[in-house]
Design an enzyme around this catalytic site. Structure first.
Site, PDB file in Angstrom:
ATOM      1  NE  ARG A  18      19.870  32.632  14.912  1.00 59.31           N
ATOM      2  CZ  ARG A  18      21.096  32.939  15.377  1.00 59.31           C
ATOM      3  NH1 ARG A  18      22.159  32.503  14.736  1.00 59.31           N
ATOM      4  NH2 ARG A  18      21.239  33.672  16.433  1.00 59.31           N
ATOM      5  CE  LYS A  74      21.480  39.716  20.857  1.00 54.42           C
ATOM      6  NZ  LYS A  74      22.062  39.887  22.192  1.00 54.42           N
ATOM      7  CD  GLU A 127      27.661  40.381  23.591  1.00 55.37           C
ATOM      8  OE1 GLU A 127      27.314  39.896  22.510  1.00 55.37           O
ATOM      9  OE2 GLU A 127      28.693  41.064  23.748  1.00 55.37           O
TER      10      GLU A 127
END
Length: 557
Positions: A263, A273, A38
């Site tokens: 992750r 983020k 994104e």
RNA sequence: UGCCGGGUCGUCUAAUGGUAGGACAACGCCCUUUGGAGGCGUCUGCGGAGGUUCGAAUCCUCCCUCGGCAGCCA
């Protein structure tokens, strides 16, 4: 170069799945992956893991790899992020060829598919507001309540949905929901929202839309439209997989397999983020590419190479268990890479002047130095040597601990590529600080001549006073003082106040005056450094320390 | 009290019923004109308890424990 085989060697559980699929001919031999960021921030090293995984699979199995922007939320996304992501993915070496896509380009198609679902009686327009939807969703242990709008007629739903699109309603006034099961133990299946009304301009679509698809609705469609075979994502989407499957099954479309992996978490930094954005916005760091950031752009500026990043991600592997990877694995990868490619140079970070009293006043000798002891093809260079030189302040101690191999009063040490010297006298200022050393040299100890009968324990680096070039050097330490700052709500209070140290009076050998931006250089005995791309003003050179050299010296008691 | 997914050296990761191995880290030693690099070596691990089996990290049962999920974020 490795020889490519029909069945690449087993690297992790995802490779096993793909191997099996190839065996059973599940995808008719196709392997097609994607990286779907994104554009709401810069990429970080965790994304690099995903990129190398997905791109690596496409390479190993002779498949394809797409770069796709998941731009379904105009309120958080920006073109700047799109640009930086493309740059970073390319820099990492993940070749998406011409296959760069945007989810927003599929909006028309997605809209038609939503209409199709409504016609099947599997989706409905709901008038509940945010609070009402939340409270009717139930809890982790109790089922939700069905919306009073759940059983509207197909005609009414079609009409309402069309009017949602044309902008008749305000933000939040209505949603389109999938009609699944309000009592499902998986909350994601309790009539999830497919479209929300957002009167906001999209960075690529402009004002064309005022309804935007949610992740759950959009993502499987994006994968399906692009004929992805293996949709690899992180663990937190595991609970969403039943929904991913539900949509694609209802629509009867090409149905990729979603596979989740853990992750990357690195200690002493943060990886979300949201947190990285906060560090930037609130000026705790200079920008997304601050060399202390775990972003791709930050690491690049710090002096990390894409090869080292790739090596690192391969060394840590891919699995399903949550892990906190030690930063030392990353540091090993970059040292390993730079050891082979970085040219060596002499640089004194905190200079201490030495006068070699028995060396002729005006003489300048040219000494030969190897550029990289690991790689003879990198050649040699010349170093000027003269009566006045600078050494590292830390290479002299008046009262050394046991095992100290450097210069001490009355002691001897070799100057790298030059002579052995003896320290005759330490000159102090009025506060008792050593400011200068008087030394003498032994002419027959010149490096490479083989005429020296002397043996010394230590070799230190130096620069010639009159030819040295003054530069700025930035030393970086870990950004946080604790291993897992993200686990604490006061994470910002654990920022390391000494994460950067700026040294303005460092001296480097003259050959470095020609160093180019981004060039990797090892300052002998100090570490690997990289010419900074941002701080340099005019002729002034700024070096970022990528990582220190491994240092096995420990003072003995 | 729900659902999903995990627990193998300090860290990361292999082993897919058949000798628990590798890398990093740490610690020694050797070598060295970078206390770098390199070489050799040491150290430490299957969350627990039962069971199946000639044999279990692997299969079964129970327990413990960690993570994720109640955005109109992704």
């Amino acid at each position: 170069m490795e020889i490519s085989s029909a069945s690449p060697k087993k690297k992790n559980f995802i490779y096993e799945i793909i191997d099996d699929d190839l065996q059973t001919n599940k995808w008719k031999g196709d392997v097609h992956t994607r990286f779907p960021p994104e554009p709401n921030g810069y990429l970080h090293i965790g994304h690099a893991k995903s990129i190398f995984l997905n791109y690596g699979i496409s390479e190993d199995f002779h498949g394809k790899f797409n770069l796709r922007f998941d731009d379904t939320n105009p309120s958080k996304e920006e073109q700047e992020y799109v640009d930086s992501i493309i740059e970073d993915v390319k820099w990492l070496g993940a070749d998406f060829e011409k296959r760069i896509f945007f989810a927003s380009d599929y909006f028309d198609q997605m809209y038609q598919l939503a209409v199709e679902l409504i016609k099947k009686g599997k989706a409905y327009v709901c008038d509940l507001n945010g609070d009402e939807i939340r409270s009717s969703r139930g809890t982790l242990t109790e089922p939700g309540k069905e919306s009073p709008f759940r059983n509207r007629s197909i005609e009414e739903n079609l009409n309402l949905f069309q009017r949602m699109r044309t902008g008749e309603f305000r933000d939040g006034e209505k949603t389109l929901r999938a009609k699944i099961d309000m009592a499902s133990p998986n909350i994601n299946l309790r009539d999830p929202i497919m479209y929300r009304i957002v009167h906001e301009e999209h960075q690529r679509q402009g004002k064309k839309w005022c309804i935007y698809p949610t992740y759950d609705w959009a993502h499987g469609l994006e994968d399906s439209i692009e004929k992805i075979t293996h949709s690899i994502c992180t663990l937190e989407f595991e609970n969403h997989r039943p929904l991913y499957d539900w949509f694609l099954n209802e629509l009867g479309m090409h149905h990729p397999q979603q596979i989740e992996f853990a992750r990357l978490n690195l200690n002493y930094t943060v990886m979300s983020k949201r947190k990285l954005l906060q560090l930037v916005k609130d000026n705790y760091v200079d920008d997304w590419d601050d060399p202390r950031m775990p972003t791709i752009s930050g690491l690049r500026r710090r002096g990390y190479t894409s090869e080292a990043l790739k090596d690192f991600t391969e060394s840590i592997g891919v699995a399903k268990r949550d892990a906190m990877t030690d930063i030392s694995l990353l540091e090993f990868s970059i040292r390993n890479d730079l050891n082979k490619r970085a040219q060596r140079a002499m640089a004194v970070l905190r200079p201490l002047k030495i006068v070699i009293t028995n060396y002729p006043e005006d003489q300048v000798e040219e000494l030969e130095a190897v550029n990289n002891p690991e790689d003879a093809s990198m050649g040699k260079r010349v170093l000027p040597f003269s009566r006045e030189i600078f050494i590292e302040q830390t290479d002299f101690m008046e009262n050394p601990p046991k095992g100290f191999h450097r210069l001490i009063p009355g002691g001897e040490v070799r100057l790298r590529y030059a002579y052995i010297i003896r320290c005759d006298e330490a000159i102090k200022n009025e506060t008792g600080e050593v400011v200068e050393l008087y030394c003498s040299f032994y002419p027959d100890t010149k490096s490479g001549t083989g005429t020296s009968t002397k043996k010394v324990k230590g070799t230190i680096h130096w620069v010639s006073a009159s030819q040295a070039v003054s530069v700025e050097v930035r030393l970086y330490e870990r950004l946080f003082t604790i291993e897992n700052p993200a686990s604490d709500e006061n994470w910002l209070s654990f920022l390391n106040p000494n994460s950067v140290e700026i040294i303005t009076g460092a001296l480097v050998e003259p050959s470095l005056s020609k160093a180019k931006i981004g060039e990797h250089i090892q300052f002998e005995r100090n570490g690997y450094f990289c010419v900074d791309s941002k701080y340099a003003i005019n002729e002034r050179l700024v070096f970022n320390r990528t990582v220190t050299l491994k240092d096995s010296w420990r003072p003995k008691k």
